[in-house]
Each structure stands twice: as C-alpha cells, then as structure tokens.
Design an enzyme around this catalytic site. Structure first.
Site, mmCIF file in Angstrom:
data_model
loop_
_atom_site.group_PDB
_atom_site.id
_atom_site.type_symbol
_atom_site.label_atom_id
_atom_site.label_comp_id
_atom_site.label_asym_id
_atom_site.label_seq_id
_atom_site.Cartn_x
_atom_site.Cartn_y
_atom_site.Cartn_z
ATOM 1 C CB CYS A 14 41.947 78.975 74.614
ATOM 2 S SG CYS A 14 41.715 78.295 76.255
ATOM 3 C CB CYS A 15 37.655 77.585 71.706
ATOM 4 S SG CYS A 15 36.836 78.765 72.792
ATOM 5 C CB CYS A 26 35.321 78.020 80.077
ATOM 6 S SG CYS A 26 35.728 76.534 79.142
ATOM 7 C CB CYS A 47 35.109 82.328 78.476
ATOM 8 S SG CYS A 47 36.896 82.207 78.301
ATOM 9 C CB CYS A 62 33.783 77.735 71.217
ATOM 10 S SG CYS A 62 32.618 76.379 71.030
HETATM 11 FE FE1 SF4 Z 1 39.388 78.513 76.679
HETATM 12 FE FE2 SF4 Z 1 37.457 80.237 77.310
HETATM 13 FE FE3 SF4 Z 1 37.240 78.680 75.124
HETATM 14 FE FE4 SF4 Z 1 37.038 77.655 77.601
HETATM 15 S S1 SF4 Z 1 35.648 79.104 76.593
HETATM 16 S S2 SF4 Z 1 38.162 76.775 75.931
HETATM 17 S S3 SF4 Z 1 38.606 78.866 78.721
HETATM 18 S S4 SF4 Z 1 38.738 80.341 75.506
#
Ligand code: SF4
Length: 256
Positions: free
Chosen positions: A112-113, A193, A196, A221
C-alpha cells in the site's frame, strides 16, 4: 549509498540556500506538513518565495492535513504540488487485497505504501535534481545514520535538519510562529495516513503511533529506506502483480 560528506556540517539555512541556489526550480521540498517539514518550508520561504512544495496525497490522509495545505498556501503564498497515486494501481491493489490491506500483514502494508507513496513520489522526482525532507536522526533507530545530503538515484536528497533535536524544532516553531498541524494538539507525535496513525503516550517513541500493530518492525514506509530480504522479495512480487497488469490494461481501466 554515496553522500556529500563535505556538506554534512552545514547549518540548515545554509544547506537550504545552497539547494535553492544550485538547483533553482528543479529543487523541491517534499513534506507531509509535520513540524519538521513546516520548519523547512518556513526557512526556505524566507530565502525564496519561489520554492516548490511537493506533497503526497495518498487518498487516505486525515482531513487536518488538507487544512494544512490551505494554511501553507495562504501563509507563504506558495502553491502545493499534490502528487496522487496511479488510479489503476490503486484499483487493482484494492481489488486483489482489499482497501485496508495494511492490517493483513506487513508486506501488504508495504505494498500500500509503495502504491500510494513511494511510486508516485519516484515519478514526481523525475522533474527534480534535488529535494529536501524533514528527516531527523533522533526520531528512531532506523534514522540515526541519515546524512545531510545523499544521492538517491542521481537526485540529491537533502535533510537540512538531520542533526536537530525535538527541542530545536519546538524552539524554531515558536520563534517564527510556524503553523502547527492540528493533530499534534490531539496527542499525535508523527502524522501520516489516517488509518495508520494514532496518538502516542508520554515516553513512547515519536514514531510509535505509525503502524502500531507492527510492534517489532521498523516504522518506515519505503520513502526513505528500501526493504530487502524475504519481505523485500515478497513485496517485489506483489508490486509486479499490480504494475504489470496495469501496464497491460492501459490507463482507461478497461477490462477490470
Ligand atoms: Fe497505505 Fe497506511 Fe501506507 Fe498510507 S500509511 S500508504 S494507508 S499503508
């Protein structure tokens, strides 16, 4: 990673002035409007009102971060260049793994990151020869060897306040009345985010509120440090699934 050792002792203002002078409009500040990033914005804006500001709009940011974008625009008269993820990559990732895949396991969180942060920033940085970030050595173990200027794939990555303490940040913020992200008042000490990030308790590490369910993992991340080993290899496969399919389908999203 090679780095510019001779610049490592320059104070923050001088390093920013060097970056602005050397790279002109191919220099940017990359920020999420936390206190350290705001200090850099304030310093750079005092040197040049033309400094470019880049931020990642991951699609999962808290509302307060969008408020900060407006506050910065008004205060400094600088437009914010918001960088979004590739919509097809997001679409495929969510289709394959769900919208909240970050809770599944660390590799999916990192996917996701990558899709929402790392890959969009890498694409944006092709426009630049240098960028500044608010990394500080004292925020976590994973950051204690940050250099003031590193070479990242041919782009100078500048960390002007790498050697600052939390108190240095607080002092500068107060002295110059720098705007503060509203979530600090609610107990947050590091802001990313919305799903998170949580507030931290007294005595906790500054980044303890990031991905708090990953207790044993480094709270990173992928923007500043790459992932290797078994997790890195699994991550590469997951990224390939999302990006290869995306490339094959084209940007209209047909066939999904
Ligand atoms: Fe995805 Fe969380 Fe990373 Fe944001 S912080 S990109 S929502 S995993």
């Amino acid at each position: 990673m090679p780095y510019y050792e001779e610049l490592d002792d320059l104070p923050a203002e001088e390093l920013l002035a060097w970056g602005l002078r050397t790279f002109g409009d191919r220099f940017a500040i990359s920020t999420s409007f936390q206190k350290s990033g705001m200090v850099i914005i304030d310093m750079a804006a005092r040197i040049s009102s033309k400094v470019r500001i880049v931020t990642l709009d991951t699609g999962r940011l808290p509302g307060e971060t969008y408020e900060m974008m407006d506050i910065v625009r008004r205060r400094y008269g600088i437009q914010i260049e918001a960088v979004m993820p590739d919509p097809l990559e997001v679409q495929l990732m969510v289709k394959n793994h769900g919208a909240n895949l970050f809770h599944t396991e660390q590799t999916y969180r990192m996917l996701c990151c990558q899709v929402r942060k790392v890959r969009p920033l890498d694409r944006k940085l092709r426009q630049f020869r240098a960028y500044a970030v608010g990394l500080r050595r004292l925020t976590s173990d994973s950051r204690n060897e940050v250099h003031k200027v590193d070479d990242k794939n041919g782009i100078a990555k500048i960390s002007p306040i790498a050697d600052w303490t939390r108190q240095d940040i607080e002092d500068y913020t107060r002295r110059h009345n720098v705007p503060i992200h509203p979530l600090y008042a609610l107990g947050y000490s590091s802001i990313g985010c919305d799903p998170c990030t949580r507030p931290t308790e007294n005595g906790e590490d500054e980044r303890a509120g990031r991905w708090w369910w990953e207790e044993a993992a480094a709270k990173e991340c992928g923007l500043h440090f790459s992932t290797d080993g078994k997790i890195g290899r699994k991550l590469d496969i997951l990224i390939e699934e999302v990006t290869q399919t995306t490339n094959g389908y084209g940007f209209d999203g047909s066939g999904i």
